[in-house]
Design an enzyme around this catalytic site. Structure first.
Site, PDB file in Angstrom:
ATOM      1  N   ARG A  64      49.318  41.715  38.142  1.00 54.67           N
ATOM      2  CA  ARG A  64      50.021  40.888  37.872  1.00 54.67           C
ATOM      3  C   ARG A  64      48.633  39.637  36.828  1.00 54.67           C
ATOM      4  O   ARG A  64      48.738  38.912  36.112  1.00 54.67           O
ATOM      5  CB  ARG A  64      50.212  39.761  38.566  1.00 54.67           C
ATOM      6  CG  ARG A  64      49.759  39.105  40.275  1.00 54.67           C
ATOM      7  CD  ARG A  64      50.880  38.694  41.255  1.00 54.67           C
ATOM      8  NE  ARG A  64      51.450  38.144  40.536  1.00 54.67           N
ATOM      9  CZ  ARG A  64      50.128  36.642  40.117  1.00 54.67           C
ATOM     10  NH1 ARG A  64      48.534  36.752  40.178  1.00 54.67           N
ATOM     11  NH2 ARG A  64      50.524  35.833  39.482  1.00 54.67           N
ATOM     12  N   ASP A 101      47.542  29.156  39.782  1.00 49.59           N
ATOM     13  CA  ASP A 101      47.619  30.315  40.759  1.00 49.59           C
ATOM     14  C   ASP A 101      46.929  29.864  41.901  1.00 49.59           C
ATOM     15  O   ASP A 101      45.691  29.795  41.555  1.00 49.59           O
ATOM     16  CB  ASP A 101      48.780  30.783  41.592  1.00 49.59           C
ATOM     17  CG  ASP A 101      48.417  31.753  41.091  1.00 49.59           C
ATOM     18  OD1 ASP A 101      49.036  32.853  40.171  1.00 49.59           O
ATOM     19  OD2 ASP A 101      47.478  32.842  41.228  1.00 49.59           O
ATOM     20  N   PRO A 123      39.943  51.159  56.363  1.00 46.80           N
ATOM     21  CA  PRO A 123      39.847  49.736  57.469  1.00 46.80           C
ATOM     22  C   PRO A 123      38.402  49.969  57.163  1.00 46.80           C
ATOM     23  O   PRO A 123      37.528  48.224  57.359  1.00 46.80           O
ATOM     24  CB  PRO A 123      40.244  50.230  58.218  1.00 46.80           C
ATOM     25  CG  PRO A 123      40.581  51.363  58.593  1.00 46.80           C
ATOM     26  CD  PRO A 123      40.935  52.041  57.279  1.00 46.80           C
ATOM     27  N   GLU A 129      42.602  59.552  61.486  1.00 45.36           N
ATOM     28  CA  GLU A 129      41.264  59.702  61.771  1.00 45.36           C
ATOM     29  C   GLU A 129      40.431  58.857  60.643  1.00 45.36           C
ATOM     30  O   GLU A 129      39.945  57.926  60.308  1.00 45.36           O
ATOM     31  CB  GLU A 129      40.525  60.040  62.837  1.00 45.36           C
ATOM     32  CG  GLU A 129      40.832  60.206  63.600  1.00 45.36           C
ATOM     33  CD  GLU A 129      41.855  58.808  64.768  1.00 45.36           C
ATOM     34  OE1 GLU A 129      41.057  58.109  65.182  1.00 45.36           O
ATOM     35  OE2 GLU A 129      42.456  58.970  64.644  1.00 45.36           O
TER      36      GLU A 129
END
Ligand code: 9D3
Length: 256
Positions: free
Chosen positions: A156, A171, A91, A118
């Site tokens: 991709r 895209d 994170p 953690e």
């Protein structure tokens, strides 16, 4: 490209990696993906992978030795000259973008470390990991889904991974605009019709309509993307009409 994923839960990933484009890219040998269970690299009868943090604070921290051992074993498998990145999914990492996916797609080898609990011992970040990536500002239970997101986006982009040649280039996050609406048969569904222009056969009008729909949707939903998108004079004129329409709505002016 060679991808290795180091995780406490390799079975979480096997289903996703065994389907669709990821499956085909591996079958076509554009890509080899190996999964490694951290526990297999942990020493001792109990193969302990995590312990409580020094200094307290609760929770558990992944120990450094099994993670270093896993990466050493992966490296010893082949060619040491390959351009390599060791990516910690966390994170606290850099928010993942299409530009990062493009950059990673040009590497020969990627090693992903999926955090849990953690987090990981700081010496892993400092002396093993070369990049730290987050997939967004929300709390997951571990790095596995993040690694899947990054592997999917990278795969991709590998030359030959998509059916239609160069489909990745058109895209939306490649053009810098969101895509507008798409329609297929039937022409009328529960009373809702397909826009006439798409059935007109007039290629230039259809192209213009798609472009304007993309501009309209980007302006409504992600206006900040317009600041860095490549826009033509026609695009700018169309955006000016959108701005006029909305100003008219806000002021109750009928725009005449
Ligand atoms: C419970 C501990 N949390 C304190 C608020 C910190 C925390 C540590 C580990 C929160 C989540 C995780 C597990 N998440 C990941 O490993 C992760 C992640 C994420 O949670 N969000 C976005 N991208 C990523 S990449 C890896």
């Amino acid at each position: 490209m060679k991808i290795d994923i180091v995780t406490l839960f390799p079975e979480m990933l096997t289903g996703y990696l065994g389907q669709s484009i990821l499956k085909r890219a591996q079958e076509a040998e554009l890509l080899t993906i190996d999964l490694h269970n951290i526990r297999d690299y942990a020493a001792g009868k109990h193969q302990i992978t995590d312990e409580p943090p020094y200094g307290g604070g609760g929770g558990m921290v992944l120990k450094p030795e099994p993670l270093f051992a896993a990466v050493d074993a992966i490296r010893s498998q082949d060619d040491q000259t390959k351009s390599e990145k060791v990516i910690l999914m966390t994170p606290q990492g850099r928010p993942f973008t299409q530009a990062i996916a493009k950059d990673l797609s040009e590497c020969e080898r990627l090693i992903f470390i999926c955090g849990r609990y953690e987090g990981v011992d700081e010496r892993v970040r400092q002396h093993l990991v070369t990049e730290e990536i987050s997939i967004g500002d929300y709390v997951l239970t571990g790095g596995e889904l993040g690694a899947m997101v990054v592997v999917d986006a990278v795969t991709r982009l590998l030359p030959g991974a998509l059916g239609a040649e160069g489909a990745a280039e058109t895209d939306s996050h490649a053009t810098g605009l969101l895509e507008g609406p798409h329609y297929t048969r039937p022409n009328q569904f529960r009373g809702h019709l397909v826009p006439e222009v798409l059935k007109s056969g007039h290629a230039a009008n259809i192209k213009r309509w798609h472009r304007e729909q993309a501009l309209r949707r980007t302006w409504q939903r992600r206006p900040e993307m317009l600041l860095s998108a490549e826009l033509t004079e026609d695009d700018r004129r169309f955006l000016a009409t959108l701005a006029h329409e909305s100003a008219a709505e806000l002021t109750g002016n009928d725009n005449n």
